[in-house]
Design a protein around this motif. Sequence first.
Motif, short mmCIF file in Angstrom:
data_model
loop_
_atom_site.label_atom_id
_atom_site.label_comp_id
_atom_site.label_asym_id
_atom_site.label_seq_id
_atom_site.Cartn_x
_atom_site.Cartn_y
_atom_site.Cartn_z
N CYS A 430 0.83 -1.20 0.00
CA CYS A 430 0.00 0.00 0.00
C CYS A 430 0.87 1.26 0.00
N CYS A 456 -7.27 2.57 5.45
CA CYS A 456 -6.17 2.79 4.53
C CYS A 456 -6.79 3.11 3.17
N CYS A 459 -6.15 -0.06 0.39
CA CYS A 459 -6.76 -1.39 0.49
C CYS A 459 -8.10 -1.36 1.23
ZN ZN Z 1 -3.47 -0.74 3.00
#
Ligand code: ZN
Length: 473
Positions: A430, A456, A459
């Motif tokens: 990420c 996040c 994701c």
């Molecule tokens: Zn993430």
Amino acid sequence: MRLDELPPRENFNDWYNEIVEKAGLTDKRYPIKGMNVWTPYGWKIMQAIDSLIRREFDSTGHDEVNFPTLIPETEFAKEAEHIKGFGKDVYWVTHAGENELDVPLLLRPTSETAMYPMFSLWIRSHSDLPMKIYQIVSTFRYETKQTRAFIRVREIHFFESHTAHRDFEDAEAQIKEDLDILGRLMKNLCLPYMIHRRPDWDKFAGAYYSLGIDTFMEGKILQIGSIHQYRNNFAIPYEIKYEDERGEHHYVHQTTFGMSERLLGAIIGIHGDKHGLILPPAIAPYQVVIVPIPKKGHQEKVYEECGKVGEKLKSAGFRVHIDDRDLRPGNKYYYWEIRGVPVRLEMGLRDIEKGEVVLFRRDEMKKKSVKIENLNEEVVSLLADIERNLYERAERKMQGRIVEADELSDLDMYSAPDILQVKWCGEEACGIRMEEITGMSVLGTSEPEEKAEGECPICGKNAVKYVYLAKTY
Ligand code: ZN
């Protein structure tokens, strides 16, 4: 237009490249790119920065050393990660006279591999620990990117401290001390900073973790130093062991702290303005420059009084210069403004008659008259105020460019998106994706770490902490 006028500050790169020469810091014409000649005024400033660094490290139990510039390849190759990280940046010495060397030598890119073979000889017992040393020397890195004076160079004026400890906790305590030292230094240098724990994919070659010391200059982050926790990653290949109280042998834990002339680059770029450099008082070769304002028929009187005032300030401990060149005062003003002298003292016949002088502060370009009898106290408080003002206005500027960003694909929606604060799940994939989307680099998590709640943005999983991104030098 004056022949020696500076490019506008808005054209930052041109402005920076011009000012380093016009302010007398360096001469870039040396025939190797990235290896600049330090000219007298620039070297005086760098020496003043070094003195501050020495003062801090001497007073916290570090000893200064000086290791050879050359390192044999056999020693360099011992720590696998380290050689992988530095291999491409190294200058090699392969010949001595007409003979090819059996073991090639390299110009140190940093000194772990020069010092640690000696550490393994010096450290025997727990009573040898902690060991805390430092040196200020040239290091060499073959930069392939565009070089720039004090910011990206091939011969680096480098400070490095290296410490060895009996365990991880003691090494951690050293890093706390390093951060205290840093705080005091940065106040004197008027440089606001942020500490970022670099992500694993960007840590120093061989480190357990790396802390980047980042400042903000003209829309981008400039790393001005780093602190590394090595754990025993170097102690194992270099066999640096000690015997404890019970006769058992253990590997030491190590830390390093590095800084360079980038400190000066940051001072130039962060504080400088359209008139030139602005130097923090702690490192200005001259804190006060006295410019006599002569009047026909009274030159001697004016020079004599300027001399007396100069002596008064010098004996109070200030670094003072009297500019008695045969030039017009306006030319002298210009000359010292571009060189960033914090305070100019002007003195003419009328001032003398009133028992006054004029003090001009470079940071605000403002003048005021003060009584000569109060001069020392006035200069003390003015220099302190300049130091505080430079630090605080740069700090405000940096803080004002941090935005919390949930949406990374359209940064135009934020007003000052130079430094992004983003919720992060902690996954490398990420982090890398954030770099791709924004065209910025992950600086890391702040130290100490800030917990985040939410998702996040990559994701959609739970975020655990904040990560920072910015464009970097
Ligand atoms: Zn993430």
